[in-house]
Motif scaffolding. Structure first.
Motif, mmCIF file in Angstrom:
data_model
loop_
_atom_site.group_PDB
_atom_site.id
_atom_site.type_symbol
_atom_site.label_atom_id
_atom_site.label_comp_id
_atom_site.label_asym_id
_atom_site.label_seq_id
_atom_site.Cartn_x
_atom_site.Cartn_y
_atom_site.Cartn_z
ATOM 1 N N PRO A 99 49.164 33.486 38.644
ATOM 2 C CA PRO A 99 50.504 33.507 39.235
ATOM 3 C C PRO A 99 50.883 32.134 39.782
ATOM 4 O O PRO A 99 50.024 31.265 39.982
ATOM 5 N N VAL A 100 52.166 31.962 40.029
ATOM 6 C CA VAL A 100 52.676 30.692 40.537
ATOM 7 C C VAL A 100 52.001 30.309 41.846
ATOM 8 O O VAL A 100 51.804 29.130 42.139
ATOM 9 N N THR A 101 51.617 31.308 42.621
ATOM 10 C CA THR A 101 50.923 31.048 43.888
ATOM 11 C C THR A 101 49.708 30.147 43.689
ATOM 12 O O THR A 101 49.397 29.310 44.543
ATOM 13 N N LEU A 102 49.035 30.303 42.554
ATOM 14 C CA LEU A 102 47.826 29.518 42.302
ATOM 15 C C LEU A 102 48.115 28.163 41.660
ATOM 16 O O LEU A 102 47.209 27.337 41.545
ATOM 17 N N GLY A 103 49.323 27.942 41.225
ATOM 18 C CA GLY A 103 49.653 26.683 40.563
ATOM 19 C C GLY A 103 49.766 25.533 41.537
ATOM 20 O O GLY A 103 50.816 24.884 41.635
ATOM 21 N N GLN A 104 48.691 25.264 42.249
ATOM 22 C CA GLN A 104 48.661 24.265 43.311
ATOM 23 C C GLN A 104 47.418 23.389 43.171
ATOM 24 O O GLN A 104 46.436 23.772 42.516
ATOM 25 N N PRO A 105 47.412 22.209 43.802
ATOM 26 C CA PRO A 105 46.277 21.282 43.665
ATOM 27 C C PRO A 105 44.895 21.889 43.906
ATOM 28 O O PRO A 105 43.962 21.576 43.150
ATOM 29 N N PHE A 107 43.653 24.832 43.229
ATOM 30 C CA PHE A 107 43.188 25.546 42.035
ATOM 31 C C PHE A 107 42.971 24.590 40.873
ATOM 32 O O PHE A 107 42.012 24.730 40.105
ATOM 33 N N PHE A 108 43.842 23.597 40.740
ATOM 34 C CA PHE A 108 43.658 22.620 39.676
ATOM 35 C C PHE A 108 42.374 21.817 39.898
ATOM 36 O O PHE A 108 41.698 21.438 38.938
ATOM 37 N N GLU A 287 31.944 31.194 38.381
ATOM 38 C CA GLU A 287 32.450 30.079 39.172
ATOM 39 C C GLU A 287 33.605 30.527 40.059
ATOM 40 O O GLU A 287 33.744 30.086 41.208
ATOM 41 N N LEU A 288 34.430 31.408 39.526
ATOM 42 C CA LEU A 288 35.594 31.894 40.273
ATOM 43 C C LEU A 288 35.160 32.666 41.511
ATOM 44 O O LEU A 288 35.712 32.495 42.605
ATOM 45 N N LYS A 289 34.144 33.510 41.358
ATOM 46 C CA LYS A 289 33.651 34.294 42.496
ATOM 47 C C LYS A 289 33.015 33.395 43.552
ATOM 48 O O LYS A 289 33.029 33.724 44.734
ATOM 49 N N GLY A 290 32.464 32.275 43.121
ATOM 50 C CA GLY A 290 31.822 31.369 44.065
ATOM 51 C C GLY A 290 32.749 30.332 44.668
ATOM 52 O O GLY A 290 32.326 29.572 45.547
ATOM 53 N N TRP A 291 33.989 30.296 44.212
ATOM 54 C CA TRP A 291 34.928 29.281 44.705
ATOM 55 C C TRP A 291 35.255 29.528 46.173
ATOM 56 O O TRP A 291 35.559 30.643 46.576
ATOM 57 N N ARG A 292 35.223 28.474 46.961
ATOM 58 C CA ARG A 292 35.552 28.574 48.387
ATOM 59 C C ARG A 292 36.877 27.868 48.679
ATOM 60 O O ARG A 292 37.044 27.220 49.683
#
Length: 300
Positions: A99-105, A107-108, A287-292
């Motif tokens: 979603p657009v919510t994640l389209g931020q630095p 997450f990139f 990796e996604l589950k471990g992302w902080r």
């Protein structure tokens, strides 16, 4: 139609020049190997192997048939091996929608680190709030917030997201700072996806909860716009950490009613099936589950 398994068994017998050695290589009884070769001969109407008590030998037809079928069998084996290795090795194209919510630095940054860790994986990223049919659009995985619509998909819960109440110092200097949730009704709020610039907000603080009617002079259709207008002093907003953490650190925004927030929203990684997940998707989910990152809180 000739059974491909029978052809593979015949090829093994021809290669090893022995029913018993072929049986060991194939992991099946000698009687089964003999039966399959006989079935193939009956289907073809020719004798492929000349059997004696001491040895076996290919007939002329058998040699010709083996010469023609051995290469295609090898190609099939190679194709199976390539597919198997692809399943095990993280490589190939991974199609992701968020979603657009994640389209931020933040997450990139996560995605960039992921690609550097697995350089043989390629990513096709679609940032959109549209509800996308994963199967029809050949999407490997979607990250979705809140309630899930399609129960036929596999959903792996990866975290929870919380929206905080924030405002610009400019706004609070002008209109004051609320000390209780019910005081929000007298404030301007920056609203998302509402009609007539009014909404019902539910807030929680531990075991306490409050439901209240809020209004505002600004209504927008995405969180990014809500963050921008809140930062510019147009009201109190409800923003997720990914849109307000850096602004809070810089002092451009401050928390309002710090103990209160919107109820948690669960975040899921959604994909079409749980069977035969390619390795590239498996490592991405790990990796996604471990992302902080600031997009959501870990469930651990």
């Amino acid at each position: 139609m000739v059974d491909l398994n029978d052809i593979a068994v015949f090829a093994a017998v021809a290669q090893f020049e022995s029913f018993s050695r072929a049986a060991r290589a194939l992991g099946m009884p000698v009687s089964t190997v003999s039966r399959k070769v006989t079935a193939l001969e009956e289907k073809l109407g020719v004798t492929l192997i000349q059997r004696t008590t001491r040895k076996l030998s290919l007939t002329a037809q058998g040699r010709a048939y083996y010469a023609e079928c051995s290469e295609p069998l090898k190609q099939l084996h190679d194709a199976e091996r390539v597919l198997s290795e692809t399943q095990r090795k993280p490589e190939g194209l991974l199609r992701i929608t968020v979603p657009v919510t994640l389209g931020q630095p933040p997450f990139f940054d996560f995605l960039s680190a992921f690609l550097k860790k697995y350089p043989e994986i390629e990513v096709d990223l679609l940032v959109s709030n549209m509800f996308i049919d994963l199967v029809a659009e050949n999407i490997d995985v979607a990250i979705r917030f809140g309630e899930l619509r399609d129960s036929s998909l596999v959903a792996q819960r990866i975290g929870k997201s919380t929206h905080f109440l924030v405002a610009a110092p400019e706004y609070l200097d002008r209109y004051g700072t609320p000390s209780r949730p019910d005081e929000l009704s007298g404030h301007r709020c920056v609203l998302v996806n509402v009609r007539n610039n009014e909404a019902e907000w539910r807030l929680v603080n531990g075991d306490e909860s409050a439901s209240l009617h809020v209004t505002g002079s600004v209504s927008v259709h995405d969180i990014q716009s809500a963050s921008a207008m809140t930062e510019r002093g147009h009201g109190i907003g409800r923003l997720p950490p990914i849109f307000c953490d850096s602004l809070l650190l810089s002092g451009k925004l401050v928390r309002v009613l710090p103990g209160w927030s919107a109820p948690d929203v669960f975040v899921h990684a959604v994909y079409p099936t749980r069977r035969f997940l390619p390795s590239r998707l498996q490592v991405f989910l790990q990796e996604l589950k471990g992302w902080r990152g600031p997009a959501w809180q870990s469930l651990r």
